[in-house]
Motif scaffolding. Structure first.
Motif, short mmCIF file in Angstrom:
data_model
loop_
_atom_site.label_atom_id
_atom_site.label_comp_id
_atom_site.label_asym_id
_atom_site.label_seq_id
_atom_site.Cartn_x
_atom_site.Cartn_y
_atom_site.Cartn_z
N ALA A 47 0.81 -1.22 0.00
CA ALA A 47 0.00 0.00 0.00
C ALA A 47 0.84 1.27 0.00
O ALA A 47 0.52 2.24 -0.69
N ARG A 48 1.94 1.26 0.75
CA ARG A 48 2.72 2.48 0.95
C ARG A 48 3.98 2.57 0.08
O ARG A 48 4.56 3.64 -0.06
N GLN A 49 4.42 1.44 -0.46
CA GLN A 49 5.60 1.41 -1.33
C GLN A 49 6.79 2.14 -0.70
O GLN A 49 7.34 3.09 -1.28
N PRO A 50 7.24 1.72 0.48
CA PRO A 50 8.39 2.37 1.10
C PRO A 50 9.66 2.07 0.33
O PRO A 50 9.72 1.13 -0.47
N ASP A 51 10.69 2.87 0.56
CA ASP A 51 11.98 2.61 -0.07
C ASP A 51 12.70 1.47 0.65
O ASP A 51 13.37 0.66 0.01
N VAL A 52 12.58 1.45 1.96
CA VAL A 52 13.27 0.46 2.79
C VAL A 52 12.31 -0.12 3.80
O VAL A 52 11.52 0.60 4.42
N GLY A 79 8.43 -15.64 10.62
CA GLY A 79 7.43 -14.97 9.81
C GLY A 79 8.01 -13.90 8.92
O GLY A 79 7.50 -13.62 7.84
N GLY A 80 9.11 -13.25 9.36
CA GLY A 80 9.68 -12.16 8.60
C GLY A 80 10.27 -12.58 7.27
O GLY A 80 10.24 -11.83 6.30
N ILE A 81 10.78 -13.79 7.20
CA ILE A 81 11.39 -14.26 5.96
C ILE A 81 10.33 -14.50 4.89
O ILE A 81 10.49 -14.12 3.73
N GLU A 82 9.23 -15.14 5.29
CA GLU A 82 8.14 -15.35 4.34
C GLU A 82 7.60 -14.01 3.84
O GLU A 82 7.33 -13.83 2.65
N ALA A 83 7.46 -13.04 4.76
CA ALA A 83 6.97 -11.72 4.37
C ALA A 83 7.94 -11.05 3.41
O ALA A 83 7.52 -10.38 2.46
N THR A 84 9.22 -11.22 3.65
CA THR A 84 10.24 -10.63 2.76
C THR A 84 10.08 -11.15 1.35
O THR A 84 10.13 -10.38 0.37
N ALA A 85 9.91 -12.45 1.20
CA ALA A 85 9.76 -13.04 -0.13
C ALA A 85 8.55 -12.48 -0.86
O ALA A 85 8.61 -12.17 -2.05
N PRO A 92 8.56 -4.84 -5.65
CA PRO A 92 9.98 -5.04 -5.94
C PRO A 92 10.86 -3.81 -5.74
O PRO A 92 12.08 -3.92 -5.65
N GLY A 93 10.25 -2.64 -5.66
CA GLY A 93 11.03 -1.43 -5.43
C GLY A 93 11.48 -1.28 -3.99
O GLY A 93 12.33 -0.43 -3.69
N CYS A 94 10.93 -2.08 -3.09
CA CYS A 94 11.30 -2.01 -1.67
C CYS A 94 12.55 -2.84 -1.41
O CYS A 94 12.64 -3.99 -1.85
N ARG A 95 13.49 -2.28 -0.70
CA ARG A 95 14.65 -3.04 -0.25
C ARG A 95 14.41 -3.45 1.19
O ARG A 95 14.10 -2.61 2.04
N VAL A 96 14.53 -4.74 1.46
CA VAL A 96 14.24 -5.28 2.79
C VAL A 96 15.54 -5.58 3.51
O VAL A 96 16.39 -6.31 3.00
N VAL A 97 15.67 -5.02 4.71
CA VAL A 97 16.83 -5.27 5.55
C VAL A 97 16.34 -5.95 6.83
O VAL A 97 15.47 -5.42 7.52
N MET A 98 16.87 -7.12 7.12
CA MET A 98 16.50 -7.81 8.34
C MET A 98 17.16 -7.12 9.53
O MET A 98 18.36 -6.81 9.50
N ALA A 114 15.30 -15.24 0.27
CA ALA A 114 14.01 -14.56 0.14
C ALA A 114 14.15 -13.20 -0.53
O ALA A 114 13.15 -12.59 -0.91
N GLY A 115 15.39 -12.71 -0.65
CA GLY A 115 15.61 -11.43 -1.32
C GLY A 115 16.02 -10.29 -0.42
O GLY A 115 16.01 -9.13 -0.85
N ALA A 116 16.38 -10.58 0.84
CA ALA A 116 16.80 -9.52 1.75
C ALA A 116 18.08 -8.85 1.23
O ALA A 116 18.95 -9.50 0.66
N SER A 117 18.16 -7.55 1.44
CA SER A 117 19.32 -6.78 0.99
C SER A 117 20.31 -6.52 2.11
O SER A 117 21.28 -5.77 1.93
#
Length: 233
Positions: A47-52, A79-85, A92-98, A114-117
């Protein structure tokens, strides 16, 4: 330039609000939302399309109340890993940092797949938090030194360089590129690889660039995981 837009995800309210408050002190960062579980994280990110997105690793995935029994600590609780994927697919424009307290090898590997950066620990100094967000937005992958050491040690366990070893079917690399990939998976620097293979450092850089391009990988960490998954390390 517009501020970096951040979504903070953590199932502990105190942590969630604390991280958001710290980031709010930076003039060039705006916290656009928070989430308490994987489902909320996906909804807010889309919904919000954050950068990070700063993502906790172990959380409920559905927003349900925590179980009465203590967590077993298994990866199945993550749960966070599944959400990251899902976020990487749907936003796809969001970069996810654990951002987590867990530095277990299995968590790190699954987060990367899962695609974490990045993978940072919550004992990160407060002054470094905003810097980590800026670097993520700039496209720089970040890993806590303790996490990097643990991951490289895992990749290095039992690994030996053997150019004569059979190449798994479907790996689109030359024998020399496979040699380089094996050494990358062992954590060797370009200089160390050059010394081992008796070539120039520039040649090694070209090989690494070709490997990442041919395999569709983002960085040396993903190359190490690729090598381990295919028995090359």
């Amino acid at each position: 330039m517009r501020p970096v837009r951040v979504l903070v995800v953590d199932d502990q309210r105190l942590v969630r609000e604390g991280v958001a408050s710290l980031l709010a002190l930076a003039e060039d960062i705006t916290v656009v939302g928070t989430a308490a579980d994987g489902r909320e994280a996906v909804a807010e990110a889309v919904a919000r399309q954050p950068d990070v997105v700063l993502m906790d690793v172990r959380m409920p995935t559905t927003g349900a109340a925590p179980p009465a029994q203590p967590s077993t600590g298994t990866v199945a609780d993550t749960g966070g890993i599944e959400a990251t994927a899902v976020i990487r697919r749907q936003a796809p424009g969001c970069r996810v940092v654990m951002l987590t307290t867990f530095d277990d090898e299995e968590y790190v590997v699954r987060a990367l797949r899962a695609g974490a950066s990045g993978y940072l620990l919550k004992d990160l100094p407060a002054a470094e938090l905003a810097r980590a967000v800026r670097m993520a937005h700039a496209g720089v992958d970040q890993f806590d030194p303790a996490v990097t050491a643990r991951l490289l040690a895992a990749l290095d366990r039992g690994a030996t360089l053997s150019a004569a070893a059979p190449l798994p079917e479907g790996v689109p690399l030359t024998p020399r590129e496979v040699d380089v990939l094996r050494l990358v998976a062992r954590g060797s620097t370009n200089r160390e690889i050059a010394d081992t293979l008796v070539v120039s450092e520039g040649t090694v850089k070209n090989h690494v660039s070709n490997i990442l391009s041919r395999l569709g990988l983002r960085d040396r960490t993903q190359a190490g995981l690729y090598a381990r998954d295919r028995g090359l390390a």
